[in-house]
Enzyme design. Structure first.
Site, PDB file in Angstrom:
ATOM      1  N   ASP A  13      38.276   8.464  78.579  1.00  0.00           N
ATOM      2  CA  ASP A  13      37.559   9.550  77.891  1.00  0.00           C
ATOM      3  C   ASP A  13      36.743  10.366  78.893  1.00  0.00           C
ATOM      4  OD1 ASP A  13      38.104   7.322  76.223  1.00  0.00           O
ATOM      5  OD2 ASP A  13      36.532   7.858  74.814  1.00  0.00           O
ATOM      6  N   ASP A  60      42.695  10.010  77.765  1.00  0.00           N
ATOM      7  CA  ASP A  60      42.110   9.666  76.462  1.00  0.00           C
ATOM      8  C   ASP A  60      41.342  10.891  75.965  1.00  0.00           C
ATOM      9  OD1 ASP A  60      40.776   8.247  74.249  1.00  0.00           O
ATOM     10  OD2 ASP A  60      41.443   6.427  75.242  1.00  0.00           O
ATOM     11  N   ASP A  61      40.383  10.709  75.078  1.00  0.00           N
ATOM     12  CA  ASP A  61      39.718  11.865  74.492  1.00  0.00           C
ATOM     13  C   ASP A  61      39.108  12.787  75.550  1.00  0.00           C
ATOM     14  OD1 ASP A  61      39.997  11.265  71.650  1.00  0.00           O
ATOM     15  OD2 ASP A  61      38.677   9.573  72.048  1.00  0.00           O
ATOM     16  N   HIS A  90      43.917  12.742  74.682  1.00  0.00           N
ATOM     17  CA  HIS A  90      44.074  12.491  73.248  1.00  0.00           C
ATOM     18  C   HIS A  90      43.457  13.575  72.374  1.00  0.00           C
ATOM     19  CE1 HIS A  90      44.739   7.849  73.831  1.00  0.00           C
ATOM     20  NE2 HIS A  90      45.649   8.595  74.423  1.00  0.00           N
ATOM     21  N   ARG A 110      40.889  16.428  66.318  1.00  0.00           N
ATOM     22  CA  ARG A 110      40.920  15.114  65.652  1.00  0.00           C
ATOM     23  C   ARG A 110      39.550  14.717  65.104  1.00  0.00           C
ATOM     24  NH1 ARG A 110      43.133   9.436  68.210  1.00  0.00           N
ATOM     25  NH2 ARG A 110      41.782   9.931  69.979  1.00  0.00           N
ATOM     26  N   LYS A 122      38.124  11.193  63.156  1.00  0.00           N
ATOM     27  CA  LYS A 122      38.486   9.886  62.587  1.00  0.00           C
ATOM     28  C   LYS A 122      37.228   9.119  62.200  1.00  0.00           C
ATOM     29  CE  LYS A 122      39.288   8.244  67.304  1.00  0.00           C
ATOM     30  NZ  LYS A 122      40.000   7.356  68.232  1.00  0.00           N
TER      31      LYS A 122
END
Ligand SMILES: *[C@@H]1O[C@H](CO)[C@@H](O)[C@H](O)[C@H]1NC(C)=O
Ligand SMILES: *[C@@H]1O[C@H](CO)[C@@H](O)[C@H](O)[C@H]1NC(C)=O
Ligand SMILES: *[C@@H]1O[C@H](CO)[C@@H](O)[C@H](O)[C@H]1NC(C)=O
Ligand SMILES: *[C@@H]1O[C@H](CO)[C@@H](O)[C@H](O)[C@H]1NC(C)=O
Ligand SMILES: *[C@@H]1O[C@H](CO)[C@@H](O)[C@H](O)[C@H]1NC(C)=O
Length: 460
Positions: free
Chosen positions: A278, A299-300, A321, A354, A356
């Protein structure tokens, strides 16, 4: 013991000029090894008879003493300040020489000396850590941080500027880190032209990130930074998560480059070596403004777990991501509000936009805007909003404990790969409301067949 630490730091600062002035005589710096996690302090020692005779002329101040062992002991209430405007401080300086710092350096003792040195250039981590509190302008120049050591810039004096210069890198050890840590008020953290902060990540990368394999140190803690700015840093090859921003209030992060693309290299299973990398993890913060980030990772690009008044604008994200909120729920702080994510591009990533939230948890996601987001080459979901995460994976069953309300998604355009889903929304009944959805145009992939409880404004 706080005062001792401070005094040691001040003494170190004052002593450096003397070392530079008389490098051949007398002073030996005993450095502890680095097999423990805590940063170490220095002990100055010197022979009982000083060959130059000048030790005696150092005014150590009332009550100072030289212990029988030869260790300088400065009692409580005494401090030593350097009057040099640009003192070069560092006991293992490789770059400085006597012409730079000796002539203008004098050592003054005062019972109230708290004046910060205007300029302090450090070429080793221990000196920087020991003297940081007495410097208002710190240059970290070409530092190789020893194994199991944090380049600890926490508790800086208000108003301190810290500049990374040259190559900053880190020796290998399997430990939790962080490798760099900052805290303070009115702090300016920046990088000189041509600098690089190289996390030496390939030594740790094993495709497992923080889920397994070797223990990998966290990289950059920006914790409890208030009214501060991080700008123009050039970071590459960090072991696992890059920035942890926590407990920040009014922190600007501008024009930071994070290039972990070397971690895209795959192992024999075809998995990227860099994992859980991340770029920005944000939690429990109020007022974080990240602009102009340029990120290549696995990743993010951004992950906001909690916090309010957070913006992320003008970013370029690649390889990871996507730009994420969450997962929200299951932590101490589970409320996210007033988030503005705009004018950014996301390419060659699993997801674009995104959100979540965690299955069976409580919390809230309120007043979030994504606008002006350009996607390309997204491999999983162009836009994904789901309320079903558990232990880092989707369960397929959403719950309503973390409602997502007052969400605006506008002008999200671009393409996904042909086996990706353009939009996927999985909400629990009644848990997604007051959404605004406009100018969403994502092409190239499939429509999702799994959407549930999609608010009327949105389309799935
Ligand atoms: C010391 O530093 C000065 C200024 O940077 C430089 O001009 C000089 O050549 C250096 N001397 C030595 C011996 O390195
Ligand atoms: C002394 O060191 C500082 C910090 O590295 C540097 O900016 C300055 O130019 C040096 N001065 C001289 C005379 O070399
Ligand atoms: C935020 O921090 C900047 C400096 O980093 C300062 O100029 C500004 O006044 C601060 N704003 C608030 C609302 O505290
Ligand atoms: C919603 O968030 C934005 C920041 O994106 C903020 O400017 C605005 O005041 C917030 N609205 C409310 C009602 O809090
Ligand atoms: C996806 O969008 C990018 C950027 O606009 C473009 O370069 C690329 O050709 C597009 N891919 C497809 C398959 O349309």
């Amino acid at each position: 013991m706080v005062y001792q630490k401070t005094l040691t730091a001040l003494l170190l600062g004052a002593g450096a000029g003397l070392i530079d002035a008389r490098p051949a005589h007398g002073w030996n710096i005993a450095r502890h090894d680095h097999h423990e996690h805590k940063p170490k302090s220095f002990t100055f020692s010197f022979p009982s008879s000083d060959p130059t005779g000048s030790i005696a002329s150092i005014p150590l101040g009332t009550g100072s003493a030289i212990a029988p062992s030869g260790t300088v002991v400065v009692p409580s209430g005494t401090a030593i300040a350097s009057s040099a405007s640009s003192a070069s401080i560092g006991t293992t300086e490789k770059k400085s020489n006597s012409s730079n710092s000796s002539a203008s350096t004098s050592v003054a003792a005062s019972t109230a000396a708290t004046t910060a040195s205007a300029g302090c250039t450090f070429t080793d981590a221990d000196s920087a850590i020991a003297s940081k509190a007495s410097c208002s302008s710190i240059v970290l120049s070409g530092i190789t941080v020893p194994a199991e050591t944090t380049l600890d810039m926490t508790d800086l004096a208000d108003g301190t500027t810290v500049t990374f210069e040259g190559t900053t890198t880190f020796e290998y050890a399997e430990w939790e880190g962080p490798l760099i840590s900052f805290s303070g008020k009115d702090i300016t953290i920046t990088g000189a032209s041509g600098h690089v902060i190289d996390g030496n990540g390939a030594k740790w990368w094993d495709g497992e990130g923080s889920n397994g394999g070797v223990t990998k140190p966290k990289f950059f803690y920006a914790h409890s930074l208030t009214d501060s700015t991080i700008s123009n840093l050039n970071i590459q090859n960090y072991p696992v998560q890059c920035f942890s921003i926590n407990g920040a209030e009014n922190l600007s992060v501008k024009d930071v480059t994070i290039d972990n693309s070397a971690g895209d290299e795959t192992n024999s299973d075809g998995d990227a070596l860099g994992h859980n990398t991340d770029a920005f993890d944000v939690g429990s913060s109020t007022g974080v403004y990240i602009s102009g980030a340029n990120v290549k990772n696995q990743d993010d690009c951004l992950a906001i777990n909690s916090g309010t008044d957070i913006s992320f604008t003008g970013a370029t994200c690649s390889g990871g991501h996507g730009i994420s909120i969450g997962s929200v729920g299951g932590r101490d702080d589970n409320d996210v509000a007033n988030i503005y994510i705009a004018d950014s591009t996301i390419s060659d990533s699993q997801n674009g936009v995104r959100i979540k939230t965690v299955y069976d948890a409580t919390g809230s996601v309120k007043n979030v805007t994504y606008t002006g987001i350009t996607l390309s080459g997204i491999t999983k979901y162009g836009i994904v909003i789901e309320q079903d995460y558990e232990n880092g994976s989707p369960t397929g069953t959403p719950t309503d404990g973390v409602p997502i309300t007052d969400l605006t998604v506008s002008d999200v355009t671009g393409n996904v790969t042909d086996d990706a889903e353009e939009v996927y929304i999985l909400c629990a009944s009644g848990a997604c409301s007051d959404w605004t959805w406009s100018g969403v145009s994502i092409t190239g992939g499939e429509a999702s067949s799994k959407c549930e409880n999609v608010p009327s404004a949105a389309s799935c």
